[in-house]
Write an enzyme that holds these catalytic residues in place. Structure first.
Site, PDB file in Angstrom:
ATOM      1  N   GLY A  41      13.682  20.288 -10.629  1.00  0.00           N
ATOM      2  CA  GLY A  41      13.280  20.460  -9.230  1.00  0.00           C
ATOM      3  C   GLY A  41      14.280  21.257  -8.418  1.00  0.00           C
ATOM      4  N   SER A  44      13.695  24.436  -4.875  1.00  0.00           N
ATOM      5  CA  SER A  44      13.570  24.307  -3.423  1.00  0.00           C
ATOM      6  C   SER A  44      14.280  23.049  -2.954  1.00  0.00           C
ATOM      7  CB  SER A  44      12.091  24.253  -3.003  1.00  0.00           C
ATOM      8  OG  SER A  44      11.475  23.074  -3.502  1.00  0.00           O
ATOM      9  N   GLY A  45      14.482  22.961  -1.651  1.00  0.00           N
ATOM     10  CA  GLY A  45      14.968  21.746  -1.029  1.00  0.00           C
ATOM     11  C   GLY A  45      16.289  21.226  -1.566  1.00  0.00           C
ATOM     12  N   ILE A  46      16.344  19.912  -1.757  1.00  0.00           N
ATOM     13  CA  ILE A  46      17.563  19.231  -2.192  1.00  0.00           C
ATOM     14  C   ILE A  46      18.023  19.750  -3.551  1.00  0.00           C
ATOM     15  CG2 ILE A  46      18.539  16.986  -2.807  1.00  0.00           C
ATOM     16  CD1 ILE A  46      16.480  15.767  -0.816  1.00  0.00           C
ATOM     17  N   GLY A  47      17.088  19.961  -4.453  1.00  0.00           N
ATOM     18  CA  GLY A  47      17.443  20.443  -5.785  1.00  0.00           C
ATOM     19  C   GLY A  47      18.081  21.819  -5.754  1.00  0.00           C
ATOM     20  N   LEU A  94       7.001  18.741 -15.950  1.00  0.00           N
ATOM     21  CA  LEU A  94       7.335  17.331 -16.165  1.00  0.00           C
ATOM     22  C   LEU A  94       6.112  16.428 -16.294  1.00  0.00           C
ATOM     23  CD1 LEU A  94      10.397  17.034 -13.798  1.00  0.00           C
ATOM     24  CD2 LEU A  94      10.394  16.382 -16.211  1.00  0.00           C
ATOM     25  N   ASN A 120      15.887  15.289 -10.543  1.00  0.00           N
ATOM     26  CA  ASN A 120      15.664  15.440  -9.105  1.00  0.00           C
ATOM     27  C   ASN A 120      14.214  15.726  -8.730  1.00  0.00           C
ATOM     28  OD1 ASN A 120      16.535  16.417  -6.202  1.00  0.00           O
ATOM     29  ND2 ASN A 120      15.424  18.127  -7.130  1.00  0.00           N
ATOM     30  N   SER A 175      14.311   7.003  -3.958  1.00  0.00           N
ATOM     31  CA  SER A 175      14.109   6.983  -2.514  1.00  0.00           C
ATOM     32  C   SER A 175      14.122   5.539  -2.035  1.00  0.00           C
ATOM     33  CB  SER A 175      12.763   7.622  -2.157  1.00  0.00           C
ATOM     34  OG  SER A 175      12.436   7.379  -0.797  1.00  0.00           O
ATOM     35  N   TYR A 199      -6.475   3.969  -5.403  1.00  0.00           N
ATOM     36  CA  TYR A 199      -5.361   4.908  -5.240  1.00  0.00           C
ATOM     37  C   TYR A 199      -4.943   5.037  -3.794  1.00  0.00           C
ATOM     38  CZ  TYR A 199      -2.558   9.154  -5.497  1.00  0.00           C
ATOM     39  OH  TYR A 199      -1.536  10.057  -5.408  1.00  0.00           O
TER      40      TYR A 199
END
Length: 345
Positions: A41, A44-47, A94, A120, A175, A199
């Protein structure tokens, strides 16, 4: 209330870091030039920020991604800032167990060491979907793919640690939302993997994040049993608006993020805990713990249950087996439950 105040003011904990620390800050004195890291991951973002900072500190990076094009763009951005970085882009989906196995085989063919594995990648599936292996998509992507990836790479990590003398680090990004899940994990997974009648996107996401925590607990127990020089810990990066919410754009999402804006972290701040747990010398031999704001924290009651962790591990072993369709119903319908007296480690 006290923890919220500490978060708002960025108060440092025992580590010396807090909610306002950045990934650059917590790795300031880290020299990773001899280390190889796989980061899922990372496009983008945190990764992406985690990858940038680890490259800045000298680590060789392997960036698995579904989109090679996007991963190459991430690589190019990092190289523009740190031209001497060694970055390898490889394909990985994944949500597909076959893809995970192909990735590991391709990685092993490179004959590289492996010091750091950062699990991640995350998905929030607003719409119900089933993976090609017959598992609900959020769980398949956020947890089961990472479970198999870690399982298949563990031998390489143990060998690398033994040969180099450098302790291996496995970091599972979870999280605080893991605490939102209650009920029978495996029964709910079985229900939403058969149909979409029950769901709920948020509950499914919370289930996958709880699974990340329990994976860490059982993995740490097994690593200790093997006397492996590898640790496994999990982290809550904090509340940050990233592409994870792209399926939930709209007025309600915008309103929630506006109302909670004082609790939001920037991406560099959100990547800090991952980078700290992956690199800090202070965490040598620290294993099976949950970190938030770069400090050890408490999980939910479910998230600290050894029996739930063992039950999930057993079910996961069956789910990633070649005969997954034959074992699926059995693995999700059997196993012990955690009593109140066994809820905490």
């Amino acid at each position: 209330m006290i923890e919220t105040v500490k978060h708002l003011i960025g108060s440092g904990g025992s580590s010396g870091f807090g909610s306002r620390s950045t990934a650059d800050h917590v790795t300031l004195h880290s020299d990773l030039r001899s280390l190889t890291a796989i980061i899922t991951g990372a496009t983008s973002g945190i990764g992406a920020e985690t990858a940038r900072v680890l490259a800045k500190r000298g680590a060789r990076l392997v960036l698995p991604a579904r989109s090679i094009k996007t991963a190459e763009e991430t690589k190019a951005r990092i190289l523009s800032e740190f031209p001497d970085s060694e970055i390898i882009v490889m394909h990985l989906d994944l949500s597909s167990l076959a893809s995970v196995r192909r990735f590991v085989a391709n990685f092993e063919s490179l004959n590289l060491p492996l010091n750091i594995l950062i699990n991640n990648a995350g998905k929030y599936a607003h719409k119900h979907a089933i993976s090609e292996d017959g598992v609900e998509m959020t769980f398949a992507t956020n947890y089961l793919g990472h479970f198999l990836l870690t399982k298949l790479l563990l031998k390489k990590m143990i060998e690398t640690a033994s040969q180099s003398g450098v302790q291996g680090r496995i970091v599972n990004v979870t999280s605080v939302i893991h605490s939102w899940f209650s009920g029978d994990m495996l029964q709910y997974l079985a229900d939403i993997s058969r149909n979409n009648r029950n769901y709920d996107a948020t509950r499914a996401y919370a289930l996958s994040k709880l699974a990340n925590v329990l994976h860490t607990i059982e993995l740490s127990r097994l690593l200790h049993k093997m006397d492996a020089n590898v640790t496994a810990n999990c982290v809550h990066p904090g509340i940050v608006r990233t592409r994870l919410t792209r399926d939930r754009e709209g007025f309600i999402t915008d309103l929630v993020f506006f109302l909670t804006s004082k609790l939001l972290k920037s991406v560099p701040q959100a990547a800090a805990t991952t980078c700290y747990v992956a690199t800090s010398p202070r965490l040598r031999n620290v294993c099976g713990k949950y970190f938030s704001d770069c400090n050890e924290a408490r999980t939910s009651k479910f998230g600290s249950c050894n029996i739930k962790a063992q039950r999930l591990w057993t079910a996961s072993e069956l789910l990633v087996s070649p005969n997954v369709y034959q074992t699926f119903n059995y693995s999700l319908a059997n196993g012990p439950v955690c009593s109140k007296s066994q809820a905490h480690m």
